[in-house]
Design a protein around this motif. Structure first.
Motif, PDB file in Angstrom:
ATOM      1  N   VAL A 142       0.804  -1.152   0.166  1.00  0.00           N
ATOM      2  CA  VAL A 142      -0.083  -0.061   0.013  1.00  0.00           C
ATOM      3  C   VAL A 142       0.902   1.169   0.012  1.00  0.00           C
ATOM      4  O   VAL A 142       1.976   1.271   0.974  1.00  0.00           O
ATOM      5  N   VAL A 143       0.394   2.340  -0.925  1.00  0.00           N
ATOM      6  CA  VAL A 143       1.493   3.437  -0.972  1.00  0.00           C
ATOM      7  C   VAL A 143       1.141   4.155  -0.072  1.00  0.00           C
ATOM      8  O   VAL A 143       0.045   4.555   0.559  1.00  0.00           O
ATOM      9  N   VAL A 174      10.108   3.044  -3.143  1.00  0.00           N
ATOM     10  CA  VAL A 174       9.609   2.633  -4.254  1.00  0.00           C
ATOM     11  C   VAL A 174       9.676   3.648  -5.385  1.00  0.00           C
ATOM     12  O   VAL A 174       9.733   4.991  -5.146  1.00  0.00           O
ATOM     13  N   ALA A 175      10.446   3.042  -6.602  1.00  0.00           N
ATOM     14  CA  ALA A 175      10.497   4.087  -7.685  1.00  0.00           C
ATOM     15  C   ALA A 175       9.414   3.751  -8.844  1.00  0.00           C
ATOM     16  O   ALA A 175       8.963   2.744  -9.101  1.00  0.00           O
ATOM     17  N   PHE A 176       8.488   4.791  -8.961  1.00  0.00           N
ATOM     18  CA  PHE A 176       7.136   4.752  -9.850  1.00  0.00           C
ATOM     19  C   PHE A 176       7.533   5.067 -11.239  1.00  0.00           C
ATOM     20  O   PHE A 176       8.280   5.942 -11.659  1.00  0.00           O
ATOM     21  N   ILE A 232       4.920  -5.227  -5.808  1.00  0.00           N
ATOM     22  CA  ILE A 232       6.276  -5.050  -5.761  1.00  0.00           C
ATOM     23  C   ILE A 232       7.266  -6.024  -6.100  1.00  0.00           C
ATOM     24  O   ILE A 232       8.300  -5.719  -6.539  1.00  0.00           O
ATOM     25  N   GLU A 233       6.765  -7.122  -5.968  1.00  0.00           N
ATOM     26  CA  GLU A 233       7.440  -8.452  -6.570  1.00  0.00           C
ATOM     27  C   GLU A 233       6.745  -9.320  -7.114  1.00  0.00           C
ATOM     28  O   GLU A 233       5.533  -9.548  -6.780  1.00  0.00           O
ATOM     29  N   THR A 249       3.225  -3.101 -12.502  1.00  0.00           N
ATOM     30  CA  THR A 249       2.799  -2.294 -13.649  1.00  0.00           C
ATOM     31  C   THR A 249       2.960  -0.743 -13.376  1.00  0.00           C
ATOM     32  O   THR A 249       3.744  -0.312 -14.369  1.00  0.00           O
ATOM     33  N   VAL A 250       2.930  -0.410 -12.308  1.00  0.00           N
ATOM     34  CA  VAL A 250       3.380   0.990 -12.200  1.00  0.00           C
ATOM     35  C   VAL A 250       4.745   1.145 -11.300  1.00  0.00           C
ATOM     36  O   VAL A 250       5.199   2.576 -11.137  1.00  0.00           O
ATOM     37  N   VAL A 251       5.217   0.081 -10.689  1.00  0.00           N
ATOM     38  CA  VAL A 251       6.508   0.181 -10.002  1.00  0.00           C
ATOM     39  C   VAL A 251       7.608  -0.031 -10.732  1.00  0.00           C
ATOM     40  O   VAL A 251       7.627  -1.156 -11.712  1.00  0.00           O
TER      41      VAL A 251
END
Length: 197
Positions: free
Chosen positions: A15-16, A51-53, A67-68, A74-76
């Motif tokens: 969750v962001v 996280v790099a988006f 994230i994994e 998709t967005v990460v």
């Protein structure tokens, strides 16, 4: 199990907690050169990530992301574990609310903690790791769960005299596990990751 079920069960979701559209302000680059970055909390084991988006995406706090593994993202663009102290002030301020939401969404899992908690040593029980739960309250929980397993947080509060807000007690413990690197026993943070490896 279908291929899609198998893929989803191995995915790590988060969750962001904070989204910085122009990256970190300490990067030394001009603002328009910076890539979006942020922080996220793993939904299963409460691990913290920087996280790099993807530059083409605009995210809001509370968005769920994969994230994994990298091929499922998709967005990460990338994600790496970080310590509590590395979080932005925005991520710090959201953390408690996101943890509370995750506990509420997975009430059965966390009620089962109260049903299944075991002794760690002859003198220490997993329940005693929870803030405010001493010997008397621990014994009351153990006695009640022998009669019948708990089915909800409300039932826990009703059946165990003196146990108020059992979900908030879990939020406090998870925050303690995130903040304190030197804790000897971890009950929630990092546990899912260990069991998957």
């Amino acid at each position: 199990m279908s291929e899609s079920d198998r893929d989803e069960s191995t995915e790590r979701r988060a969750v962001v907690l904070d989204y910085l559209a122009h990256g970190h302000s300490t990067g030394g680059r001009r603002q328009y050169d910076r890539s979006p970055t942020g922080y996220a909390l793993d939904v299963d084991d409460f691990g913290l990530y920087e996280v790099a988006f993807d530059e083409d995406e605009r995210l809001t706090i509370g968005t769920r992301v994969v994230i994994e593994p990298p091929e499922a993202r998709t967005v990460v663009e990338d994600a790496w574990p970080v310590e509590y102290d590395a979080l932005s002030s925005g991520a710090h301020s959201e953390l408690e609310y996101v943890i509370q939401d995750l506990i509420d969404e997975n009430e059965e899992r966390f009620v089962d903690f109260y049903n299944d908690a075991q002794p760690i040593t002859l003198r220490l029980h997993q329940l005693n790791l929870l803030p405010g739960i001493g010997k008397k309250l621990r014994n009351a929980i153990l006695e009640e769960r022998k009669r019948k397993p708990f089915e909800s947080f409300d039932e826990l509060s009703e059946r165990v005299s003196g146990l108020h807000d059992p979900d908030e007690i879990l939020v406090e413990r998870i925050l303690e596990e995130l903040r304190d690197d030197d804790l000897k026993y971890r009950t929630f943070v990092g546990r899912e990751a260990e069991s998957k490896n």
